[in-house]
Design an enzyme around this catalytic site. Structure first.
Site, PDB file in Angstrom:
ATOM      1  N   GLY A  46       0.846  -1.191   0.000  1.00 45.83           N
ATOM      2  CA  GLY A  46       0.000   0.000   0.000  1.00 45.83           C
ATOM      3  C   GLY A  46       0.879   1.238   0.000  1.00 45.83           C
ATOM      4  O   GLY A  46       2.013   1.197   0.491  1.00 45.83           O
ATOM      5  N   GLN A  51       3.009   9.982   1.183  1.00 45.72           N
ATOM      6  CA  GLN A  51       4.322   9.337   1.304  1.00 45.72           C
ATOM      7  C   GLN A  51       5.255   9.702   0.154  1.00 45.72           C
ATOM      8  O   GLN A  51       6.458   9.480   0.244  1.00 45.72           O
ATOM      9  CB  GLN A  51       4.166   7.807   1.364  1.00 45.72           C
ATOM     10  CG  GLN A  51       3.532   7.315   2.649  1.00 45.72           C
ATOM     11  CD  GLN A  51       3.420   5.807   2.635  1.00 45.72           C
ATOM     12  OE1 GLN A  51       2.452   5.258   2.131  1.00 45.72           O
ATOM     13  NE2 GLN A  51       4.410   5.136   3.182  1.00 45.72           N
ATOM     14  N   CYS A  96       6.138  -0.156   7.252  1.00 43.79           N
ATOM     15  CA  CYS A  96       5.751   1.019   6.473  1.00 43.79           C
ATOM     16  C   CYS A  96       6.931   1.438   5.604  1.00 43.79           C
ATOM     17  O   CYS A  96       8.057   1.492   6.100  1.00 43.79           O
ATOM     18  CB  CYS A  96       5.361   2.144   7.428  1.00 43.79           C
ATOM     19  SG  CYS A  96       4.865   3.657   6.589  1.00 43.79           S
ATOM     20  N   LEU A  97       6.668   1.740   4.343  1.00 39.28           N
ATOM     21  CA  LEU A  97       7.764   2.154   3.452  1.00 39.28           C
ATOM     22  C   LEU A  97       8.396   3.465   3.927  1.00 39.28           C
ATOM     23  O   LEU A  97       9.540   3.751   3.594  1.00 39.28           O
ATOM     24  CB  LEU A  97       7.262   2.304   2.009  1.00 39.28           C
ATOM     25  CG  LEU A  97       6.763   1.001   1.351  1.00 39.28           C
ATOM     26  CD1 LEU A  97       6.267   1.276  -0.067  1.00 39.28           C
ATOM     27  CD2 LEU A  97       7.841  -0.073   1.343  1.00 39.28           C
ATOM     28  N   HIS A 138      -4.178   1.352   7.677  1.00 42.34           N
ATOM     29  CA  HIS A 138      -2.819   1.913   7.720  1.00 42.34           C
ATOM     30  C   HIS A 138      -2.698   3.078   6.724  1.00 42.34           C
ATOM     31  O   HIS A 138      -2.174   4.143   7.064  1.00 42.34           O
ATOM     32  CB  HIS A 138      -1.816   0.793   7.392  1.00 42.34           C
ATOM     33  CG  HIS A 138      -0.393   1.235   7.343  1.00 42.34           C
ATOM     34  ND1 HIS A 138       0.567   0.763   8.223  1.00 42.34           N
ATOM     35  CD2 HIS A 138       0.255   2.081   6.508  1.00 42.34           C
ATOM     36  CE1 HIS A 138       1.729   1.327   7.923  1.00 42.34           C
ATOM     37  NE2 HIS A 138       1.577   2.125   6.892  1.00 42.34           N
ATOM     38  N   GLU A 139      -3.214   2.872   5.506  1.00 45.19           N
ATOM     39  CA  GLU A 139      -3.103   3.912   4.466  1.00 45.19           C
ATOM     40  C   GLU A 139      -4.006   5.101   4.765  1.00 45.19           C
ATOM     41  O   GLU A 139      -3.631   6.252   4.560  1.00 45.19           O
ATOM     42  CB  GLU A 139      -3.417   3.341   3.081  1.00 45.19           C
ATOM     43  CG  GLU A 139      -2.485   2.217   2.623  1.00 45.19           C
ATOM     44  CD  GLU A 139      -1.013   2.537   2.762  1.00 45.19           C
ATOM     45  OE1 GLU A 139      -0.625   3.715   2.628  1.00 45.19           O
ATOM     46  OE2 GLU A 139      -0.229   1.606   3.032  1.00 45.19           O
ATOM     47  N   HIS A 142      -2.344   7.418   6.983  1.00 47.48           N
ATOM     48  CA  HIS A 142      -1.372   8.296   6.310  1.00 47.48           C
ATOM     49  C   HIS A 142      -2.045   9.572   5.823  1.00 47.48           C
ATOM     50  O   HIS A 142      -1.471  10.653   5.903  1.00 47.48           O
ATOM     51  CB  HIS A 142      -0.746   7.586   5.100  1.00 47.48           C
ATOM     52  CG  HIS A 142       0.455   6.747   5.437  1.00 47.48           C
ATOM     53  ND1 HIS A 142       1.565   7.256   6.067  1.00 47.48           N
ATOM     54  CD2 HIS A 142       0.722   5.434   5.216  1.00 47.48           C
ATOM     55  CE1 HIS A 142       2.473   6.287   6.221  1.00 47.48           C
ATOM     56  NE2 HIS A 142       1.977   5.163   5.725  1.00 47.48           N
TER      57      HIS A 142
END
Ligand code: ZN
Length: 187
Positions: A46, A51, A96-97, A138-139, A142
């Site tokens: 995701g 991000q 997480c990226l 999670h997204e 963000h």
């Protein structure tokens, strides 16, 4: 298509609340394509626009590389809004990226009900559970300037403090491009 450098822990854009998207123009289409490319290149499941330095309410999800989700079709969520959460919560390890090399168990509702728009700005409502519900939550976080580490208790936060400080200073080894210093992409 191109891979966009990812913003990491400490970058202000990750704390910004994303703006609602009112039309999908050429630039938005390009952005979405590049978000998929960037996510796949980093082996993510995701990725939210914030991000990659864009404060627009968009995230992409692709679970097709995940066991039991091989038939999953890539999804784009525009102006998403979680309408309801299950009372039942489950603990699942998250990464997480934007927080490279850090993983921790996070407790969240097991299933959700979400409203969103696709790239044709067609409205959808979806009931998601298990791993998809997890990735969506999670997204969605963000887009509200929230990171998964914010959900942890004080003990866990203490444990991760050093790693997070290192990410802030870019003292990390990572095999996908990150924004080296937060630059002027933040308006
Ligand atoms: Zn993330």
């Amino acid at each position: 298509m191109s891979v966009i450098p990812i913003n990491v822990y400490g970058d202000k854009i990750l704390r910004k609340k994303a703006q609602s998207v009112s039309n999908i123009d050429f630039l938005a289409v390009e952005l979405i394509k590049n978000m998929f490319e960037t996510m796949r290149h980093a082996n993510g499941v995701g990725l939210a626009a914030t991000q990659v330095g864009i404060d627009q309410s968009i995230f992409v999800v692709d679970l097709s590389q995940v066991e039991d989700y091989e038939k999953f079709k890539p999804m784009v969520f525009i102006n998403p809004k979680i309408l309801d959460f299950s009372d039942k919560k489950v603990s699942i390890e998250e990464g997480c990226l934007s927080i490279p090399n850090v993983r921790y168990e996070v407790q969240r509702p097991e299933s959700i009900y979400i409203n969103y728009f696709d790239t044709n700005l067609k409205e959808h409502t979806l009931e998601a559970d298990k791993f998809l519900a997890r990735v969506i939550q999670h997204e969605q976080d963000h887009l509200n300037g929230v990171l998964f580490t914010d959900h942890l208790d004080e003990d866990a936060k203490k444990k991760l403090k050093k790693s997070l400080e290192k990410i802030k200073k870019r003292e990390i080894e990572i095999d996908y491009p990150i924004v080296q210093k937060e630059n002027l992409r933040l308006k």
